[in-house]
Design an enzyme around this catalytic site. Structure first.
Site, PDB file in Angstrom:
ATOM      1  N   ARG A 150      -8.352  -9.003   4.754  1.00  0.00           N
ATOM      2  CA  ARG A 150      -7.614  -7.949   5.227  1.00  0.00           C
ATOM      3  C   ARG A 150      -8.023  -6.718   5.106  1.00  0.00           C
ATOM      4  O   ARG A 150      -7.658  -5.795   6.104  1.00  0.00           O
ATOM      5  CB  ARG A 150      -5.989  -8.357   4.962  1.00  0.00           C
ATOM      6  CG  ARG A 150      -4.991  -7.431   5.383  1.00  0.00           C
ATOM      7  CD  ARG A 150      -3.676  -7.944   4.906  1.00  0.00           C
ATOM      8  NE  ARG A 150      -2.309  -7.477   5.680  1.00  0.00           N
ATOM      9  CZ  ARG A 150      -1.943  -6.245   5.143  1.00  0.00           C
ATOM     10  NH1 ARG A 150      -2.216  -5.546   3.999  1.00  0.00           N
ATOM     11  NH2 ARG A 150      -0.933  -6.016   5.952  1.00  0.00           N
ATOM     12  N   GLN A 199       1.651 -10.202  11.033  1.00  0.00           N
ATOM     13  CA  GLN A 199       1.953  -8.839  10.577  1.00  0.00           C
ATOM     14  C   GLN A 199       1.188  -7.514  10.467  1.00  0.00           C
ATOM     15  O   GLN A 199       1.534  -6.449  10.530  1.00  0.00           O
ATOM     16  CB  GLN A 199       1.968  -9.237   8.992  1.00  0.00           C
ATOM     17  CG  GLN A 199       2.598  -8.329   7.928  1.00  0.00           C
ATOM     18  CD  GLN A 199       2.170  -8.257   6.785  1.00  0.00           C
ATOM     19  OE1 GLN A 199       1.043  -7.729   6.389  1.00  0.00           O
ATOM     20  NE2 GLN A 199       2.745  -8.635   5.754  1.00  0.00           N
ATOM     21  N   HIS A 257       0.044  -1.657  11.739  1.00  0.00           N
ATOM     22  CA  HIS A 257       1.345  -2.105  11.785  1.00  0.00           C
ATOM     23  C   HIS A 257       1.731  -1.713  13.602  1.00  0.00           C
ATOM     24  O   HIS A 257       2.908  -1.527  13.704  1.00  0.00           O
ATOM     25  CB  HIS A 257       2.367  -1.863  11.127  1.00  0.00           C
ATOM     26  CG  HIS A 257       2.169  -2.523   9.750  1.00  0.00           C
ATOM     27  ND1 HIS A 257       2.136  -3.884   9.624  1.00  0.00           N
ATOM     28  CD2 HIS A 257       1.980  -2.057   8.611  1.00  0.00           C
ATOM     29  CE1 HIS A 257       1.886  -4.091   8.415  1.00  0.00           C
ATOM     30  NE2 HIS A 257       1.635  -3.047   7.662  1.00  0.00           N
ATOM     31  N   SER A 287       4.582  -5.403   3.369  1.00  0.00           N
ATOM     32  CA  SER A 287       3.295  -5.343   4.103  1.00  0.00           C
ATOM     33  C   SER A 287       2.432  -6.154   2.892  1.00  0.00           C
ATOM     34  O   SER A 287       2.468  -7.416   2.841  1.00  0.00           O
ATOM     35  CB  SER A 287       2.637  -4.144   4.289  1.00  0.00           C
ATOM     36  OG  SER A 287       1.470  -4.046   5.182  1.00  0.00           O
ATOM     37  N   LEU A 288       1.353  -5.391   2.403  1.00  0.00           N
ATOM     38  CA  LEU A 288       0.392  -6.332   1.537  1.00  0.00           C
ATOM     39  C   LEU A 288       1.300  -7.105   0.472  1.00  0.00           C
ATOM     40  O   LEU A 288       0.561  -8.026  -0.173  1.00  0.00           O
ATOM     41  CB  LEU A 288      -0.504  -5.289   0.761  1.00  0.00           C
ATOM     42  CG  LEU A 288      -1.391  -5.607  -0.259  1.00  0.00           C
ATOM     43  CD1 LEU A 288      -0.857  -5.958  -1.422  1.00  0.00           C
ATOM     44  CD2 LEU A 288      -2.262  -6.870   0.313  1.00  0.00           C
ATOM     45  N   GLN A 313       0.822  -1.292  -0.056  1.00  0.00           N
ATOM     46  CA  GLN A 313      -0.039   0.120  -0.026  1.00  0.00           C
ATOM     47  C   GLN A 313       0.907   1.026   0.030  1.00  0.00           C
ATOM     48  O   GLN A 313       1.693   1.433   0.767  1.00  0.00           O
ATOM     49  CB  GLN A 313      -0.885  -0.129   1.258  1.00  0.00           C
ATOM     50  CG  GLN A 313      -2.382   0.911   1.042  1.00  0.00           C
ATOM     51  CD  GLN A 313      -3.068   0.425   2.185  1.00  0.00           C
ATOM     52  OE1 GLN A 313      -3.156  -0.655   2.537  1.00  0.00           O
ATOM     53  NE2 GLN A 313      -4.432   1.357   2.394  1.00  0.00           N
TER      54      GLN A 313
END
Length: 368
Positions: free
Chosen positions: A112, A238, A190, A87-88, A9
């Site tokens: 998610r 995560q 996060h 991340s993603l 992202q």
């Protein structure tokens, strides 16, 4: 060695994937059916201004990354030695490693994105020109204990995440050439403030059977390869854990200082971070220590020394032993092992294979 890296992202932009959707109508149709809207329309024209919303951003990036990976394999035929994602993007790394199929991955990413979009408290900010240690020290000195480090992106780029009022106070703590940029997010991603989302995501993942990676995947939360049997747990962690991108790249550079990184997806966000990290690592690498002259037997002339052709050894190994072969090591303490990848040449001269469970490489000369 080669590592494919997948962006997350923040890399999205209107027009991404323009040359991919019509090229792969099968995957595009599957995405439309699962999401309930046109992924092509969202990415190319974004008529309802949804591309910047987390619940739409994450599926869009996952699809574009997946289509980009398919094209990369078709055009280059190069199978990576490692995969990683920011991340993603880590979901695309796991897709590339065979942990789940495209539709399963998209279903997981959709959930998610929905969970993370529901986070309605908290804020995030990027800090530039400050090291991780500096950021932690400044926050501690200011008594801002409701802020976590969300992304350790490079040696001079850190993202913080936490309570709205403390993020606002933090802006005045970073002075001089340090730069503070508030991020447009709906929540404190996060960070500990995503614990509830993590719990829900863990429960959601329980319905899926996720396979072991067939290519080593570097996990954001550990900066090390995924451990066998821990895919779902590591993925769930995560959401509330720090993205250790800088440490992940450093780990790969330790394995091979000449590691090649290729970004697969839209943009060059990660490629720029990798260049910065690589330059820092090389600049601060310790000077090589000259070896003491040998006092033992004289070294044989080059022509007299046996030469091992690592590429030939690898070819012979792969022709005999498929992935999943049971082997034993001559090293004490490693009796029962199972190969997780094909054999490959490391550092230009070492014939080695990656082991399941152990999560590391063994020299082929050590195996039986």
């Amino acid at each position: 060695m080669l590592t494919y890296i997948f962006p997350g992202q923040g890399s999205q932009a209107r027009g991404m994937g323009a040359d991919l959707f019509d090229a792969y109508p099968d995957m595009t149709a599957k995405a439309d059916a699962l999401l309930g809207y046109s992924i092509k329309e969202l990415c190319l024209t974004d008529p309802r201004n949804e591309l910047g919303k987390t619940q739409f951003t994450q599926p869009a990036l996952f699809v574009v990354n997946a289509l980009s990976y398919r094209r990369r394999l078709e055009e280059s035929g190069k199978r990576p030695d490692f995969v990683a994602g920011h991340s993603l993007g880590e979901f695309n790394a796991l897709l590339a490693a065979g942990c789940f199929d495209f539709e399963t991955g998209l279903q997981i990413v959709k959930k998610r994105g929905e969970l993370m979009s529901q986070a309605d408290s908290g804020a995030m900010a990027a800090i530039l020109n400050a090291s991780k240690d500096q950021v932690e020290a400044i926050l501690k000195d200011a008594g801002l204990d409701q802020i976590d480090l969300a992304n350790y992106n490079s040696h001079s780029q850190v993202v913080i995440s936490g309570a709205v009022d403390e993020i606002e106070k933090a802006q005045h703590c970073f002075k001089g050439n340090m730069m503070f940029y508030p991020l447009n997010t709906s929540g404190a991603f996060h960070s500990r403030f995503m614990a509830h989302s993590q719990k829900e995501f863990t429960a959601f993942l329980a319905q899926f059977s996720l396979g072991a990676p067939q290519i080593p995947v570097i996990a954001n939360v550990t900066a090390r390869p995924y451990e066998d049997g821990a895919v779902a747990d590591t993925l769930a962690r995560q959401i509330a854990g720090m993205v250790r991108w800088c440490e992940s790249v450093e780990y790969l550079l330790q394995l091979d200082p000449a590691m090649t990184f290729e970004e697969v997806g839209h943009g060059e966000v990660l490629a720029k971070l990798v260049r910065s990290i690589t330059q820092h690592v090389r600049k601060h690498a310790p000077a090589p220590v000259a070896a003491a002259p040998a006092a033992a037997a004289p070294i044989a002339p080059a022509a007299a020394r046996p030469r091992v052709d690592a590429e030939q050894v690898v070819r012979e190994w792969n022709s005999k032993y498929p992935v999943g072969s049971q082997v034993r090591s001559t090293m004490q303490g490693y009796d029962a092992l199972e190969t997780r990848t094909e054999a490959m040449v490391l550092f230009g001269h070492r014939a080695a294979v990656y082991m399941k469970g152990y999560n590391g490489y063994f020299d082929l000369t050590e195996l039986r």
